[in-house]
Design a protein around this motif. Structure first.
Motif, PDB file in Angstrom:
ATOM      1  N   ALA A  48      43.320  45.414  45.278  1.00  0.00           N
ATOM      2  CA  ALA A  48      42.304  45.549  46.323  1.00  0.00           C
ATOM      3  C   ALA A  48      42.936  45.814  47.692  1.00  0.00           C
ATOM      4  O   ALA A  48      42.333  46.469  48.540  1.00  0.00           O
ATOM      5  N   VAL A  49      44.151  45.314  47.908  1.00  0.00           N
ATOM      6  CA  VAL A  49      44.846  45.593  49.162  1.00  0.00           C
ATOM      7  C   VAL A  49      45.350  47.035  49.178  1.00  0.00           C
ATOM      8  O   VAL A  49      45.306  47.707  50.210  1.00  0.00           O
ATOM      9  N   LEU A  50      45.820  47.501  48.031  1.00  0.00           N
ATOM     10  CA  LEU A  50      46.378  48.856  47.955  1.00  0.00           C
ATOM     11  C   LEU A  50      45.308  49.937  47.870  1.00  0.00           C
ATOM     12  O   LEU A  50      45.477  51.023  48.421  1.00  0.00           O
ATOM     13  N   ALA A  74      45.296  36.781  37.117  1.00  0.00           N
ATOM     14  CA  ALA A  74      44.334  37.888  37.171  1.00  0.00           C
ATOM     15  C   ALA A  74      43.805  38.086  38.588  1.00  0.00           C
ATOM     16  O   ALA A  74      43.682  39.224  39.063  1.00  0.00           O
ATOM     17  N   ALA A  75      43.515  36.994  39.288  1.00  0.00           N
ATOM     18  CA  ALA A  75      43.009  37.102  40.660  1.00  0.00           C
ATOM     19  C   ALA A  75      44.056  37.710  41.582  1.00  0.00           C
ATOM     20  O   ALA A  75      43.743  38.550  42.439  1.00  0.00           O
ATOM     21  N   ILE A  76      45.321  37.318  41.413  1.00  0.00           N
ATOM     22  CA  ILE A  76      46.376  37.881  42.267  1.00  0.00           C
ATOM     23  C   ILE A  76      46.573  39.362  41.964  1.00  0.00           C
ATOM     24  O   ILE A  76      46.762  40.167  42.887  1.00  0.00           O
ATOM     25  N   VAL A  77      46.515  39.760  40.702  1.00  0.00           N
ATOM     26  CA  VAL A  77      46.644  41.190  40.353  1.00  0.00           C
ATOM     27  C   VAL A  77      45.494  41.989  40.959  1.00  0.00           C
ATOM     28  O   VAL A  77      45.701  43.067  41.527  1.00  0.00           O
ATOM     29  N   ILE A  78      44.279  41.450  40.877  1.00  0.00           N
ATOM     30  CA  ILE A  78      43.135  42.131  41.501  1.00  0.00           C
ATOM     31  C   ILE A  78      43.318  42.170  43.018  1.00  0.00           C
ATOM     32  O   ILE A  78      42.996  43.172  43.679  1.00  0.00           O
ATOM     33  N   GLY A  79      43.867  41.102  43.588  1.00  0.00           N
ATOM     34  CA  GLY A  79      44.134  41.082  45.030  1.00  0.00           C
ATOM     35  C   GLY A  79      45.120  42.148  45.442  1.00  0.00           C
ATOM     36  O   GLY A  79      44.938  42.814  46.474  1.00  0.00           O
ATOM     37  N   LEU A 121      38.243  38.909  54.976  1.00  0.00           N
ATOM     38  CA  LEU A 121      39.532  38.822  54.294  1.00  0.00           C
ATOM     39  C   LEU A 121      39.784  40.022  53.386  1.00  0.00           C
ATOM     40  O   LEU A 121      40.933  40.371  53.136  1.00  0.00           O
ATOM     41  N   GLY A 122      38.722  40.621  52.879  1.00  0.00           N
ATOM     42  CA  GLY A 122      38.872  41.785  52.008  1.00  0.00           C
ATOM     43  C   GLY A 122      39.621  41.423  50.736  1.00  0.00           C
ATOM     44  O   GLY A 122      39.323  40.435  50.070  1.00  0.00           O
ATOM     45  N   GLY A 123      40.640  42.209  50.398  1.00  0.00           N
ATOM     46  CA  GLY A 123      41.421  41.987  49.186  1.00  0.00           C
ATOM     47  C   GLY A 123      42.203  40.693  49.188  1.00  0.00           C
ATOM     48  O   GLY A 123      42.583  40.181  48.131  1.00  0.00           O
ATOM     49  N   TRP A 124      42.436  40.142  50.370  1.00  0.00           N
ATOM     50  CA  TRP A 124      43.186  38.887  50.455  1.00  0.00           C
ATOM     51  C   TRP A 124      42.397  37.717  49.882  1.00  0.00           C
ATOM     52  O   TRP A 124      42.962  36.669  49.545  1.00  0.00           O
ATOM     53  N   PHE A 154      38.278  41.605  37.517  1.00  0.00           N
ATOM     54  CA  PHE A 154      38.772  40.223  37.405  1.00  0.00           C
ATOM     55  C   PHE A 154      38.316  39.595  36.095  1.00  0.00           C
ATOM     56  O   PHE A 154      39.103  38.931  35.407  1.00  0.00           O
ATOM     57  N   GLY A 155      37.059  39.793  35.737  1.00  0.00           N
ATOM     58  CA  GLY A 155      36.545  39.229  34.486  1.00  0.00           C
ATOM     59  C   GLY A 155      37.277  39.761  33.274  1.00  0.00           C
ATOM     60  O   GLY A 155      37.712  38.998  32.398  1.00  0.00           O
TER      61      GLY A 155
END
Length: 150
Positions: A47-49, A39-44, A9-12, A61-62
């Protein structure tokens, strides 16, 4: 197996975690899991970009979770706003100043009075049943009374 799913899934993965945390917030409201989900969605998104190592993603994330929780608590935390009715949940205090008729005599300073659908203990000067009394205060669940004519 789980590591393979997360790797595929990677960044997803962060998006899924963020949506799960937001779902937990719906089930357990309190504006706590909301910030971890954001926070998880922002990191996601990041991570996709940008392809960055999972160790830095977890660290990010922490840090972002703590910052988001602190800022969220600061802006959406409990406010000590003055209440329109400060005695709202203090039933004995709401009775202060009202007058009632004793259902049982006050003997040696203790008696009972029927108020609405409840029987309350009262403390005050000795008085026979049927005497009109005024509530002047409360001590826990015991009402402090005086004769209504006083």
């Amino acid at each position: 197996m789980i590591v393979e799913i997360i790797d595929s899934l990677g960044g997803w993965t962060w998006w899924v975690l963020g949506l799960v945390l937001l779902g937990v917030e719906v089930l357990a409201p309190g504006f706590f899991f909301l910030w971890f989900g954001v926070a998880a969605i922002v990191i996601g998104i990041s991570a996709v970009l940008v392809d960055w190592p999972w160790q830095l993603q977890i660290l990010g994330f922490g840090i972002l979770s703590v910052v988001a929780a602190i800022l969220g608590r600061r802006f959406y935390g409990m406010k000590d706003a003055p209440s329109d009715d400060p005695a709202l949940n203090l039933r004995a205090e709401r009775l202060r100043g009202r007058t009632f008729t004793l259902s049982e005599p006050i003997v040696e300073g203790a008696g009972r009075v029927n108020i609405d659908d409840s029987v309350w203990r009262v403390n005050g000067p000795d008085a026979p049943a049927g005497t009109r009394i005024r509530i002047v205060g409360a001590d826990g669940t015991t009402l402090l009374v005086e004769p209504a004519g006083a």
